[in-house]
Design a protein around this motif. Structure first.
Motif, PDB file in Angstrom:
ATOM      1  N   VAL A 189       0.860  -1.177   0.000  1.00  0.00           N
ATOM      2  CA  VAL A 189       0.000   0.000   0.000  1.00  0.00           C
ATOM      3  C   VAL A 189       0.898   1.228   0.000  1.00  0.00           C
ATOM      4  CG1 VAL A 189      -1.694   1.308   1.347  1.00  0.00           C
ATOM      5  CG2 VAL A 189      -1.866  -1.194   1.194  1.00  0.00           C
ATOM      6  N   GLY A 190       0.590   2.178  -0.860  1.00  0.00           N
ATOM      7  CA  GLY A 190       1.313   3.445  -0.886  1.00  0.00           C
ATOM      8  C   GLY A 190       0.637   4.455   0.023  1.00  0.00           C
ATOM      9  N   ILE A 191       1.432   5.384   0.529  1.00  0.00           N
ATOM     10  CA  ILE A 191       0.920   6.400   1.458  1.00  0.00           C
ATOM     11  C   ILE A 191       1.218   7.777   0.873  1.00  0.00           C
ATOM     12  CG2 ILE A 191       0.968   7.277   3.828  1.00  0.00           C
ATOM     13  CD1 ILE A 191       0.346   4.238   3.669  1.00  0.00           C
ATOM     14  N   VAL A 192       0.206   8.647   0.845  1.00  0.00           N
ATOM     15  CA  VAL A 192       0.380  10.040   0.434  1.00  0.00           C
ATOM     16  C   VAL A 192       0.014  10.925   1.615  1.00  0.00           C
ATOM     17  CG1 VAL A 192      -0.401  11.878  -1.115  1.00  0.00           C
ATOM     18  CG2 VAL A 192      -0.109   9.553  -1.989  1.00  0.00           C
ATOM     19  N   LEU A 193       0.900  11.873   1.910  1.00  0.00           N
ATOM     20  CA  LEU A 193       0.690  12.796   3.023  1.00  0.00           C
ATOM     21  C   LEU A 193       0.459  14.191   2.475  1.00  0.00           C
ATOM     22  CD1 LEU A 193       3.501  11.420   5.336  1.00  0.00           C
ATOM     23  CD2 LEU A 193       1.069  10.807   5.306  1.00  0.00           C
ATOM     24  N   VAL A 194      -0.767  14.681   2.655  1.00  0.00           N
ATOM     25  CA  VAL A 194      -1.177  15.961   2.087  1.00  0.00           C
ATOM     26  C   VAL A 194      -1.219  17.012   3.193  1.00  0.00           C
ATOM     27  CG1 VAL A 194      -2.949  17.211   0.807  1.00  0.00           C
ATOM     28  CG2 VAL A 194      -2.579  14.761   0.365  1.00  0.00           C
ATOM     29  N   SER A 195      -0.360  18.012   3.065  1.00  0.00           N
ATOM     30  CA  SER A 195      -0.322  19.114   4.023  1.00  0.00           C
ATOM     31  C   SER A 195      -0.382  20.426   3.259  1.00  0.00           C
ATOM     32  CB  SER A 195       0.965  19.059   4.849  1.00  0.00           C
ATOM     33  OG  SER A 195       1.078  20.218   5.663  1.00  0.00           O
ATOM     34  N   HIS A 196      -0.782  21.466   3.944  1.00  0.00           N
ATOM     35  CA  HIS A 196      -0.757  22.801   3.351  1.00  0.00           C
ATOM     36  C   HIS A 196       0.667  23.325   3.195  1.00  0.00           C
ATOM     37  CE1 HIS A 196      -4.986  22.596   4.201  1.00  0.00           C
ATOM     38  NE2 HIS A 196      -5.168  23.732   3.559  1.00  0.00           N
TER      39      HIS A 196
ATOM     40  N   ALA B 153       6.852  16.858   3.808  1.00  0.00           N
ATOM     41  CA  ALA B 153       8.133  16.166   3.618  1.00  0.00           C
ATOM     42  C   ALA B 153       8.701  15.673   4.944  1.00  0.00           C
ATOM     43  CB  ALA B 153       9.122  17.091   2.914  1.00  0.00           C
ATOM     44  N   SER B 154       8.596  16.483   5.990  1.00  0.00           N
ATOM     45  CA  SER B 154       9.132  16.089   7.293  1.00  0.00           C
ATOM     46  C   SER B 154       8.367  14.918   7.892  1.00  0.00           C
ATOM     47  CB  SER B 154       9.104  17.270   8.261  1.00  0.00           C
ATOM     48  OG  SER B 154       9.981  18.273   7.829  1.00  0.00           O
ATOM     49  N   VAL B 155       7.055  14.926   7.781  1.00  0.00           N
ATOM     50  CA  VAL B 155       6.259  13.826   8.318  1.00  0.00           C
ATOM     51  C   VAL B 155       6.531  12.553   7.507  1.00  0.00           C
ATOM     52  CG1 VAL B 155       3.917  12.972   8.764  1.00  0.00           C
ATOM     53  CG2 VAL B 155       4.526  15.328   9.352  1.00  0.00           C
ATOM     54  N   ALA B 156       6.690  12.678   6.196  1.00  0.00           N
ATOM     55  CA  ALA B 156       7.032  11.516   5.368  1.00  0.00           C
ATOM     56  C   ALA B 156       8.374  10.933   5.792  1.00  0.00           C
ATOM     57  CB  ALA B 156       7.053  11.900   3.893  1.00  0.00           C
TER      58      ALA B 156
ATOM     59  N   ALA C 163       4.862   9.364  -0.088  1.00  0.00           N
ATOM     60  CA  ALA C 163       5.177  10.592  -0.814  1.00  0.00           C
ATOM     61  C   ALA C 163       4.467  11.776  -0.186  1.00  0.00           C
ATOM     62  CB  ALA C 163       4.764  10.474  -2.284  1.00  0.00           C
ATOM     63  N   PRO C 164       5.193  12.870  -0.011  1.00  0.00           N
ATOM     64  CA  PRO C 164       4.554  14.099   0.459  1.00  0.00           C
ATOM     65  C   PRO C 164       3.883  14.824  -0.700  1.00  0.00           C
ATOM     66  CG  PRO C 164       6.899  14.462   0.173  1.00  0.00           C
ATOM     67  CD  PRO C 164       6.642  13.013  -0.152  1.00  0.00           C
ATOM     68  N   ALA C 165       2.784  15.496  -0.406  1.00  0.00           N
ATOM     69  CA  ALA C 165       2.105  16.356  -1.377  1.00  0.00           C
ATOM     70  C   ALA C 165       1.732  17.620  -0.622  1.00  0.00           C
ATOM     71  CB  ALA C 165       0.875  15.668  -1.962  1.00  0.00           C
ATOM     72  N   GLY C 166       2.713  18.490  -0.448  1.00  0.00           N
ATOM     73  CA  GLY C 166       2.504  19.661   0.384  1.00  0.00           C
ATOM     74  C   GLY C 166       2.572  20.955  -0.381  1.00  0.00           C
ATOM     75  N   GLY C 167       1.757  21.884   0.046  1.00  0.00           N
ATOM     76  CA  GLY C 167       1.782  23.221  -0.535  1.00  0.00           C
ATOM     77  C   GLY C 167       1.259  23.231  -1.956  1.00  0.00           C
ATOM     78  N   VAL C 168       1.604  24.295  -2.645  1.00  0.00           N
ATOM     79  CA  VAL C 168       1.191  24.471  -4.041  1.00  0.00           C
ATOM     80  C   VAL C 168       2.431  24.629  -4.914  1.00  0.00           C
ATOM     81  CG1 VAL C 168      -1.051  25.493  -3.450  1.00  0.00           C
ATOM     82  CG2 VAL C 168       0.931  26.974  -3.731  1.00  0.00           C
ATOM     83  N   GLU C 169       2.221  24.509  -6.211  1.00  0.00           N
ATOM     84  CA  GLU C 169       3.321  24.714  -7.132  1.00  0.00           C
ATOM     85  C   GLU C 169       3.933  26.078  -6.857  1.00  0.00           C
ATOM     86  OE1 GLU C 169       0.296  23.732  -7.922  1.00  0.00           O
ATOM     87  OE2 GLU C 169       0.484  21.848  -9.020  1.00  0.00           O
TER      88      GLU C 169
ATOM     89  N   GLY D 168      -0.975   9.140  12.637  1.00  0.00           N
ATOM     90  CA  GLY D 168      -1.603   8.299  11.623  1.00  0.00           C
ATOM     91  C   GLY D 168      -0.644   7.947  10.499  1.00  0.00           C
ATOM     92  N   ALA D 169       0.183   8.913  10.110  1.00  0.00           N
ATOM     93  CA  ALA D 169       1.162   8.655   9.049  1.00  0.00           C
ATOM     94  C   ALA D 169       2.155   7.588   9.485  1.00  0.00           C
ATOM     95  CB  ALA D 169       1.896   9.941   8.681  1.00  0.00           C
TER      96      ALA D 169
END
Length: 136
Positions: free
Chosen positions: A7-14, A20-23, A39-45, A106-107
């Motif tokens: 199972v892959g895990i994605v961590l979405v933060s503002h 990245a740190s939690v990942a 994988a982290p998915a944080g912030g915006v482009e 949870g992460a």
């Protein structure tokens, strides 16, 4: 063992830094051996605060190993963005699930459980159970 479906895990933060740190923390605490993809998915482009559907989709694709993807979020609009992507139906890998869990604890639980080869339901349950962790 590299062919094992995890199972892959994605961590979405503002915040890109928080995601990245939690990942990094979760992967580090998963111990030796095979670690589930996270994988982290944080912030915006461009690096600002916020949530990006494109970054979330890319992160989910990058961790998809065929066993499902668990997505954990930090705050309200991150949840709404993931729910929108799930509703669209083709923006995230099949068997992607938004997991109701505390972000950090949870992460860690999700990555540790996924790294053991557990299925998506078990990963979701472990992450959700992190709400019960007592600190005092």
């Amino acid at each position: 063992m590299s062919d094992e479906k995890l199972v892959g895990i994605v961590l979405v933060s503002h915040s890109a830094a928080v995601a990245a740190s939690v990942a990094e923390l979760a992967a580090g605490l998963a111990g030796g051996g095979t670690t589930a993809p996270v994988a982290p998915a944080g912030g915006v482009e461009g690096g600002g605060l916020g949530t990006s559907a494109e970054l979330i989709s890319a992160a989910a694709a990058s961790v998809d190993r065929g066993a499902g993807v668990a997505v954990l979020t930090d705050l309200g609009s991150a949840v709404l963005t993931v729910k929108t992507l799930l509703a669209e139906g083709d923006e995230l890998p099949a068997h992607t699930r938004l997991v109701d869990a505390p972000f950090v604890e949870g992460a860690v639980a999700a990555v540790v459980t996924a790294s053991s080869g557990a299925d998506l339901a078990a990963v979701e349950a472990a992450a959700s159970e992190a709400y019960t962790y007592r600190k005092v």
